[in-house]
Design a protein around this motif. Structure first.
Motif, PDB file in Angstrom:
ATOM      1  N   ASP A   1       7.058  -0.593  13.087  1.00  0.00           N
ATOM      2  CA  ASP A   1       8.205   0.195  13.206  1.00  0.00           C
ATOM      3  C   ASP A   1       7.925   1.580  13.569  1.00  0.00           C
ATOM      4  O   ASP A   1       8.814   2.646  14.076  1.00  0.00           O
ATOM      5  N   VAL A   2       6.660   2.114  13.272  1.00  0.00           N
ATOM      6  CA  VAL A   2       6.270   3.467  13.376  1.00  0.00           C
ATOM      7  C   VAL A   2       4.895   3.404  14.349  1.00  0.00           C
ATOM      8  O   VAL A   2       4.285   2.575  14.353  1.00  0.00           O
ATOM      9  N   PHE A   3       4.808   4.465  14.881  1.00  0.00           N
ATOM     10  CA  PHE A   3       3.585   4.517  15.945  1.00  0.00           C
ATOM     11  C   PHE A   3       2.984   6.346  16.066  1.00  0.00           C
ATOM     12  O   PHE A   3       3.737   7.080  15.408  1.00  0.00           O
ATOM     13  N   ASP A   4       1.901   6.350  16.440  1.00  0.00           N
ATOM     14  CA  ASP A   4       1.307   7.469  16.657  1.00  0.00           C
ATOM     15  C   ASP A   4       0.673   7.498  18.107  1.00  0.00           C
ATOM     16  O   ASP A   4      -0.378   7.063  18.417  1.00  0.00           O
TER      17      ASP A   4
ATOM     18  N   THR B   1       2.370   4.238   2.441  1.00  0.00           N
ATOM     19  CA  THR B   1       1.610   5.633   1.984  1.00  0.00           C
ATOM     20  C   THR B   1       1.765   6.552   2.714  1.00  0.00           C
ATOM     21  O   THR B   1       2.024   6.391   3.963  1.00  0.00           O
ATOM     22  N   PRO B   2       1.799   7.801   2.259  1.00  0.00           N
ATOM     23  CA  PRO B   2       2.056   9.170   3.218  1.00  0.00           C
ATOM     24  C   PRO B   2       0.789   9.216   4.297  1.00  0.00           C
ATOM     25  O   PRO B   2      -0.287   8.650   3.946  1.00  0.00           O
ATOM     26  N   LEU B   3       1.017   9.909   5.289  1.00  0.00           N
ATOM     27  CA  LEU B   3      -0.098  10.003   6.089  1.00  0.00           C
ATOM     28  C   LEU B   3      -0.897  11.441   5.869  1.00  0.00           C
ATOM     29  O   LEU B   3      -0.279  12.325   6.029  1.00  0.00           O
TER      30      LEU B   3
ATOM     31  N   VAL C   1       0.944  -1.217   0.002  1.00  0.00           N
ATOM     32  CA  VAL C   1      -0.090  -0.189   0.084  1.00  0.00           C
ATOM     33  C   VAL C   1       0.802   1.158  -0.030  1.00  0.00           C
ATOM     34  O   VAL C   1       1.606   1.358   1.224  1.00  0.00           O
ATOM     35  N   GLY C   2       1.091   1.784  -1.119  1.00  0.00           N
ATOM     36  CA  GLY C   2       1.839   2.976  -1.238  1.00  0.00           C
ATOM     37  C   GLY C   2       3.106   2.497  -2.162  1.00  0.00           C
ATOM     38  O   GLY C   2       3.993   1.980  -1.690  1.00  0.00           O
TER      39      GLY C   2
ATOM     40  N   ASN D   1       3.921  -2.458   9.194  1.00  0.00           N
ATOM     41  CA  ASN D   1       3.682  -0.913   9.104  1.00  0.00           C
ATOM     42  C   ASN D   1       5.079  -0.376   9.425  1.00  0.00           C
ATOM     43  O   ASN D   1       5.537   0.129  10.549  1.00  0.00           O
ATOM     44  N   CYS D   2       5.719   0.122   8.627  1.00  0.00           N
ATOM     45  CA  CYS D   2       7.020   0.738   8.639  1.00  0.00           C
ATOM     46  C   CYS D   2       6.856   2.087   7.662  1.00  0.00           C
ATOM     47  O   CYS D   2       7.823   2.710   7.459  1.00  0.00           O
ATOM     48  N   GLY D   3       5.522   2.544   7.621  1.00  0.00           N
ATOM     49  CA  GLY D   3       5.511   3.798   6.987  1.00  0.00           C
ATOM     50  C   GLY D   3       4.939   4.845   7.871  1.00  0.00           C
ATOM     51  O   GLY D   3       6.032   5.756   8.297  1.00  0.00           O
ATOM     52  N   ARG D   4       3.892   5.165   8.429  1.00  0.00           N
ATOM     53  CA  ARG D   4       3.479   6.254   9.591  1.00  0.00           C
ATOM     54  C   ARG D   4       2.684   5.511  10.587  1.00  0.00           C
ATOM     55  O   ARG D   4       1.650   4.730  10.010  1.00  0.00           O
TER      56      ARG D   4
END
Length: 315
Positions: A248-251, A195-197, A143-144, A221-224
């Protein structure tokens, strides 16, 4: 004698950037307010903020170079209003992140954690109860399909995987393109997010989308971090629709604990897949090269605000 002062915001290897910046530049790794006031360039790590207050304290600033591509903590509009390009380094970490995707995919598909536990705890006889999966012959859903997504696809071919790709911003080549995200999700054994956030992609992976997931698939998820809903992801794990999750990424970041992190089929890394030794060297070099280009009157290779010069001209 140096003609320019360039400062670091966050840890930047002076031995790496110094030769790129050149002899006419003084590089300051821990700037004082006085040094900041005369700085013409700044090399900025991803976790450091460049806001209006910082720009006021650096009135001579001509270029900001961000290590990586995310500019969430940079006031790009304020920089553009002053005619300051925000240099980014899109090529330096792409290969490292793609490798990280496959590190997680292999860890989860080959069931390394539970198999390690069997050996460690003397439960050899139970090994057939933890069947390892295969990437060979499996379908990878990307995806992206930007720089990292394309590199993930290249590595997938080496593993004998079939690749599908969905990108709402830039359509993938016809041989990989899947126009419907739900269709891609339903066909993928491994699903990876690049994909970008944006407002449209926040929580793209939610309860509704996960209902289409191929049972037993792996999500990475290694994107955003904001691309997936952690509560919905945990529910999909607990129901068995997902067999593993790699994050690898978190919010937000630094991350706050979530029950998802405690699930035994989740592997976590603290946003470091693009920060390998080689990738960090490359990103420092690219950032320094972008600064050197501006100071020498050249156009940098990549910027987050391509209209920065027009803004300056119209000011």
């Amino acid at each position: 004698m140096s003609e320019h002062v360039v400062v670091a915001l966050g840890p930047v290897d002076a031995d790496t950037v110094g030769p790129v910046l050149g002899e006419r530049v003084t590089f300051v790794t821990d700037p004082t307010p006085d040094e900041l006031a005369i700085a013409e360039g700044a090399i900025v790590r991803a976790d450091r903020q460049v806001d209006g207050d910082f720009l006021q304290r650096a009135p001579r600033l001509r270029v900001i170079a961000r290590t990586g591509v995310g500019v969430d903590l940079v006031d790009v509009a304020a920089a553009s209003a002053r005619g300051i390009p925000v240099v980014i380094t899109p090529n330096s970490g792409s290969r490292a992140v793609a490798e990280g995707v496959f590190a997680m995919a292999l860890h989860l598909t080959k069931r390394l954690r539970p198999l390690t536990d069997l050996v460690r705890n003397g439960r050899w006889a139970e090994r057939n109860a933890v069947p390892a999966g295969d990437l060979d012959g499996a379908t990878l859903g990307i995806v992206g399909y930007g720089r990292i997504g394309r590199r993930v696809g290249e590595l997938a071919a080496a593993f004998g995987m079939r690749t599908l790709a969905y990108d709402p911003f830039s359509p993938p080549p016809p041989e990989f393109a899947c126009a419907d995200l739900s269709e891609l999700v339903g066909a993928s054994d491994v699903l990876t997010l690049h994909t970008p956030l944006t407002e449209d992609t926040r929580h793209l992976v939610d309860e509704r989308l996960l209902a289409h997931v191929k049972p037993g698939s792996v999500l990475i998820n290694c994107g955003r971090g904001g691309l997936l809903d952690p509560a919905a992801t945990l529910a999909a794990l607990e129901s068995g629709r997902l067999s593993g999750v790699g994050l690898d990424v978190f919010d937000p970041e630094p991350v706050r604990h979530h029950p998802l992190f405690d699930h035994p089929d989740v592997v976590l890394t603290p946003h470091v897949m693009g920060m390998t030794r080689r990738a960090m060297t490359l990103t420092f070099v690219d950032a320094a090269r972008g600064v050197a280009d501006i100071l020498a009157g050249r156009s940098p290779a990549a910027v987050a605000n391509p209209d920065w010069n027009q803004r300056k001209a119209s000011a």
